[in-house]
Scaffold this motif. Structure first.
Motif, PDB file in Angstrom:
ATOM      1  N   ALA A   9      41.729  12.852  15.849  1.00  0.00           N
ATOM      2  CA  ALA A   9      41.246  12.037  14.728  1.00  0.00           C
ATOM      3  C   ALA A   9      42.325  11.046  14.299  1.00  0.00           C
ATOM      4  CB  ALA A   9      40.858  12.928  13.558  1.00  0.00           C
ATOM      5  N   VAL A  10      41.909   9.834  13.954  1.00  0.00           N
ATOM      6  CA  VAL A  10      42.852   8.801  13.510  1.00  0.00           C
ATOM      7  C   VAL A  10      42.951   8.828  11.990  1.00  0.00           C
ATOM      8  CG1 VAL A  10      43.220   6.306  13.338  1.00  0.00           C
ATOM      9  CG2 VAL A  10      42.566   7.324  15.522  1.00  0.00           C
ATOM     10  N   VAL A  11      44.193   8.852  11.527  1.00  0.00           N
ATOM     11  CA  VAL A  11      44.509   8.882  10.100  1.00  0.00           C
ATOM     12  C   VAL A  11      45.360   7.669   9.775  1.00  0.00           C
ATOM     13  CG1 VAL A  11      45.805  10.110   8.320  1.00  0.00           C
ATOM     14  CG2 VAL A  11      44.427  11.395   9.953  1.00  0.00           C
ATOM     15  N   VAL A  12      45.035   6.954   8.707  1.00  0.00           N
ATOM     16  CA  VAL A  12      45.871   5.841   8.244  1.00  0.00           C
ATOM     17  C   VAL A  12      46.532   6.261   6.940  1.00  0.00           C
ATOM     18  CG1 VAL A  12      45.972   3.438   7.498  1.00  0.00           C
ATOM     19  CG2 VAL A  12      44.460   4.099   9.378  1.00  0.00           C
ATOM     20  N   ASN A  13      47.849   6.188   6.921  1.00  0.00           N
ATOM     21  CA  ASN A  13      48.644   6.533   5.750  1.00  0.00           C
ATOM     22  C   ASN A  13      48.839   5.274   4.905  1.00  0.00           C
ATOM     23  OD1 ASN A  13      50.589   7.300   3.900  1.00  0.00           O
ATOM     24  ND2 ASN A  13      52.233   7.478   5.392  1.00  0.00           N
ATOM     25  N   VAL A  14      48.186   5.241   3.748  1.00  0.00           N
ATOM     26  CA  VAL A  14      48.341   4.139   2.797  1.00  0.00           C
ATOM     27  C   VAL A  14      49.211   4.635   1.662  1.00  0.00           C
ATOM     28  CG1 VAL A  14      47.161   2.614   1.178  1.00  0.00           C
ATOM     29  CG2 VAL A  14      46.146   3.079   3.419  1.00  0.00           C
ATOM     30  N   GLN A  15      50.288   3.945   1.382  1.00  0.00           N
ATOM     31  CA  GLN A  15      51.203   4.374   0.333  1.00  0.00           C
ATOM     32  C   GLN A  15      50.524   4.301  -1.037  1.00  0.00           C
ATOM     33  OE1 GLN A  15      54.075   5.720   1.119  1.00  0.00           O
ATOM     34  NE2 GLN A  15      53.726   5.243   3.268  1.00  0.00           N
ATOM     35  N   GLY A  16      50.863   5.262  -1.890  1.00  0.00           N
ATOM     36  CA  GLY A  16      50.226   5.360  -3.195  1.00  0.00           C
ATOM     37  C   GLY A  16      50.687   4.340  -4.215  1.00  0.00           C
ATOM     38  N   ASP A  17      51.600   3.444  -3.814  1.00  0.00           N
ATOM     39  CA  ASP A  17      52.074   2.397  -4.740  1.00  0.00           C
ATOM     40  C   ASP A  17      51.704   1.000  -4.246  1.00  0.00           C
ATOM     41  OD1 ASP A  17      53.776   2.244  -2.573  1.00  0.00           O
ATOM     42  OD2 ASP A  17      55.614   2.692  -3.703  1.00  0.00           O
ATOM     43  N   GLU A  18      50.580   0.901  -3.508  1.00  0.00           N
ATOM     44  CA  GLU A  18      50.121  -0.378  -2.964  1.00  0.00           C
ATOM     45  C   GLU A  18      48.722  -0.699  -3.497  1.00  0.00           C
ATOM     46  OE1 GLU A  18      51.804  -2.414  -1.029  1.00  0.00           O
ATOM     47  OE2 GLU A  18      53.512  -1.168  -0.456  1.00  0.00           O
ATOM     48  N   PRO A  19      48.585  -0.947  -4.805  1.00  0.00           N
ATOM     49  CA  PRO A  19      47.250  -1.156  -5.376  1.00  0.00           C
ATOM     50  C   PRO A  19      46.576  -2.449  -4.941  1.00  0.00           C
ATOM     51  CG  PRO A  19      48.931  -1.588  -7.024  1.00  0.00           C
ATOM     52  CD  PRO A  19      49.646  -1.002  -5.842  1.00  0.00           C
ATOM     53  N   LEU A  20      47.319  -3.347  -4.292  1.00  0.00           N
ATOM     54  CA  LEU A  20      46.738  -4.618  -3.840  1.00  0.00           C
ATOM     55  C   LEU A  20      46.635  -4.685  -2.319  1.00  0.00           C
ATOM     56  CD1 LEU A  20      48.554  -7.040  -6.305  1.00  0.00           C
ATOM     57  CD2 LEU A  20      46.148  -6.379  -6.342  1.00  0.00           C
ATOM     58  N   ILE A  21      46.708  -3.546  -1.653  1.00  0.00           N
ATOM     59  CA  ILE A  21      46.645  -3.550  -0.199  1.00  0.00           C
ATOM     60  C   ILE A  21      45.334  -4.163   0.284  1.00  0.00           C
ATOM     61  CG2 ILE A  21      45.682  -1.212  -0.035  1.00  0.00           C
ATOM     62  CD1 ILE A  21      47.563  -0.920   2.478  1.00  0.00           C
ATOM     63  N   ASP A  22      45.410  -4.933   1.348  1.00  0.00           N
ATOM     64  CA  ASP A  22      44.237  -5.595   1.915  1.00  0.00           C
ATOM     65  C   ASP A  22      43.448  -4.583   2.751  1.00  0.00           C
ATOM     66  OD1 ASP A  22      42.372  -7.213   3.128  1.00  0.00           O
ATOM     67  OD2 ASP A  22      43.823  -8.601   4.000  1.00  0.00           O
ATOM     68  N   PRO A  23      42.188  -4.323   2.428  1.00  0.00           N
ATOM     69  CA  PRO A  23      41.399  -3.397   3.249  1.00  0.00           C
ATOM     70  C   PRO A  23      41.345  -3.800   4.717  1.00  0.00           C
ATOM     71  CG  PRO A  23      40.271  -3.854   1.183  1.00  0.00           C
ATOM     72  CD  PRO A  23      41.432  -4.801   1.248  1.00  0.00           C
ATOM     73  N   ALA A  24      41.396  -5.108   5.000  1.00  0.00           N
ATOM     74  CA  ALA A  24      41.363  -5.566   6.393  1.00  0.00           C
ATOM     75  C   ALA A  24      42.616  -5.130   7.150  1.00  0.00           C
ATOM     76  CB  ALA A  24      41.216  -7.089   6.442  1.00  0.00           C
ATOM     77  N   LEU A  25      43.736  -5.020   6.452  1.00  0.00           N
ATOM     78  CA  LEU A  25      44.962  -4.553   7.096  1.00  0.00           C
ATOM     79  C   LEU A  25      44.823  -3.079   7.489  1.00  0.00           C
ATOM     80  CD1 LEU A  25      47.932  -5.055   7.902  1.00  0.00           C
ATOM     81  CD2 LEU A  25      48.579  -4.385   5.578  1.00  0.00           C
ATOM     82  N   ILE A  26      44.202  -2.290   6.632  1.00  0.00           N
ATOM     83  CA  ILE A  26      43.955  -0.879   6.949  1.00  0.00           C
ATOM     84  C   ILE A  26      43.112  -0.778   8.218  1.00  0.00           C
ATOM     85  CG2 ILE A  26      42.915   1.264   6.134  1.00  0.00           C
ATOM     86  CD1 ILE A  26      43.473   0.298   3.265  1.00  0.00           C
ATOM     87  N   ASP A  27      42.044  -1.577   8.280  1.00  0.00           N
ATOM     88  CA  ASP A  27      41.181  -1.576   9.460  1.00  0.00           C
ATOM     89  C   ASP A  27      41.956  -1.972  10.714  1.00  0.00           C
ATOM     90  OD1 ASP A  27      38.907  -0.822   8.026  1.00  0.00           O
ATOM     91  OD2 ASP A  27      38.248  -2.883   7.715  1.00  0.00           O
ATOM     92  N   ALA A  28      42.825  -2.966  10.587  1.00  0.00           N
ATOM     93  CA  ALA A  28      43.571  -3.462  11.746  1.00  0.00           C
ATOM     94  C   ALA A  28      44.531  -2.412  12.278  1.00  0.00           C
ATOM     95  CB  ALA A  28      44.322  -4.744  11.374  1.00  0.00           C
ATOM     96  N   VAL A  29      45.180  -1.664  11.380  1.00  0.00           N
ATOM     97  CA  VAL A  29      46.112  -0.620  11.811  1.00  0.00           C
ATOM     98  C   VAL A  29      45.353   0.507  12.503  1.00  0.00           C
ATOM     99  CG1 VAL A  29      47.712   1.152  10.971  1.00  0.00           C
ATOM    100  CG2 VAL A  29      47.887  -1.199  10.137  1.00  0.00           C
ATOM    101  N   ALA A  30      44.192   0.867  11.972  1.00  0.00           N
ATOM    102  CA  ALA A  30      43.365   1.887  12.623  1.00  0.00           C
ATOM    103  C   ALA A  30      42.899   1.400  13.999  1.00  0.00           C
ATOM    104  CB  ALA A  30      42.170   2.226  11.746  1.00  0.00           C
ATOM    105  N   ALA A  31      42.450   0.152  14.074  1.00  0.00           N
ATOM    106  CA  ALA A  31      41.954  -0.395  15.340  1.00  0.00           C
ATOM    107  C   ALA A  31      43.061  -0.454  16.388  1.00  0.00           C
ATOM    108  CB  ALA A  31      41.364  -1.784  15.109  1.00  0.00           C
ATOM    109  N   ALA A  32      44.290  -0.771  15.959  1.00  0.00           N
ATOM    110  CA  ALA A  32      45.410  -0.847  16.895  1.00  0.00           C
ATOM    111  C   ALA A  32      45.647   0.495  17.576  1.00  0.00           C
ATOM    112  CB  ALA A  32      46.672  -1.306  16.176  1.00  0.00           C
ATOM    113  N   LEU A  33      45.499   1.586  16.825  1.00  0.00           N
ATOM    114  CA  LEU A  33      45.709   2.905  17.409  1.00  0.00           C
ATOM    115  C   LEU A  33      44.512   3.340  18.251  1.00  0.00           C
ATOM    116  CD1 LEU A  33      47.558   5.314  17.699  1.00  0.00           C
ATOM    117  CD2 LEU A  33      46.656   6.229  15.564  1.00  0.00           C
ATOM    118  N   LEU A  34      43.316   3.067  17.772  1.00  0.00           N
ATOM    119  CA  LEU A  34      42.115   3.443  18.518  1.00  0.00           C
ATOM    120  C   LEU A  34      42.043   2.735  19.871  1.00  0.00           C
ATOM    121  CD1 LEU A  34      39.674   3.477  15.500  1.00  0.00           C
ATOM    122  CD2 LEU A  34      40.038   5.413  17.037  1.00  0.00           C
TER     123      LEU A  34
END
Length: 255
Positions: free
Chosen positions: A92-117
């Protein structure tokens, strides 16, 4: 694309006490982070908290959260426990988003997951963006990365790498950046859940100790890290009261 976002949240913070619970436009910061992450393609977003007060704040705002031990030495150890509690399959793929990033771009999360997949040979993924100032290039608090031809991380450093040999006289700081531009590491990671569970048992590497960069442990032990190159820098994180004031102002301007 199926993946889970985990948000490790620790109540203790030397520079900003009770940081996960800091109010941002009426919502605690950790819940703001989870709400942003929920705008990504993640199948599930879970906060891995170390304190009942974080758990309660998340539940108040409809955010899934689990309670983990308080004595974990690092966020990676907390992630490992969270993967165990959630019963995630080793692939299973897990993305670790830091708890102090309230403005993180959801598209960046998707891109990091896609890079691993997209890379079954990689155990981890992360992201970088081009540095656009000499000051950031020379700043040891700005972590730099160099990649190979396949987009794998070769090394991460607080030093200005790659060093432009002919860019300045000996002993004189450069006044312009090398070309192509050096890359700044963005602190977001994708993992395979099985690797997350093994990672805390890997002996720390000498390079990790010298640079104080935990991701060097993976490289030291021969694990590949696939890297997404982002076109833009991430939104500001929150480490200090000044950072919090800046983010509060941004949220206030948007509402």
């Amino acid at each position: 694309m199926s993946f889970t976002v985990l948000v490790p949240a620790r109540l203790a913070s030397t520079r900003l006490p009770d940081k996960p619970l800091a109010d941002i436009a009426g919502v605690p910061m950790v819940a703001r982070v989870a709400q942003r992450a929920a705008q990504s393609g993640a199948a599930r977003v879970v906060v891995a908290a170390d304190h009942a007060s974080i758990l309660a704040a998340c539940h108040t705002h409809g955010v899934e959260a689990i309670l983990t031990r308080q004595d974990h030495p690092s966020g990676s150890d907390r992630l490992a426990e969270a993967c165990e509690q959630l019963g995630l399959d080793g692939d299973a793929v897990v993305v670790n988003v830091q708890g102090d990033e309230p403005l993180i771009d959801p598209a960046l999360i998707d891109a990091v997951a896609a890079a691993l997949l997209a890379r079954p040979d990689a155990a981890m993924s992360t992201a970088v963006h081009a540095i656009d100032s000499v000051a950031d290039y020379l700043n040891p608090n700005v972590v730099k990365a160099v990649l190979d031809a396949q987009g794998n991380a070769l090394y991460f450093s607080r030093a200005p790498i790659p060093w432009w040999r002919d860019g300045a006289a000996p002993g004189v700081p450069p006044v312009q950046l090398p070309s192509p531009a050096p890359l700044r590491h963005i602190g977001i990671y994708g993992y395979r859940a099985g690797f997350v569970r093994r990672f805390p048992s890997l002996p720390p590497s000498p390079l990790e100790t010298i640079e104080a960069l935990e991701q060097l442990r993976a490289l030291w032990h021969g694990h590949r890290i696939a890297v997404h190159v982002s076109d833009a820098a991430p939104g500001p994180g929150v480490d200090t009261p000044e950072d919090l004031a800046r983010v509060r102002a941004l949220f206030g301007a948007a509402n």
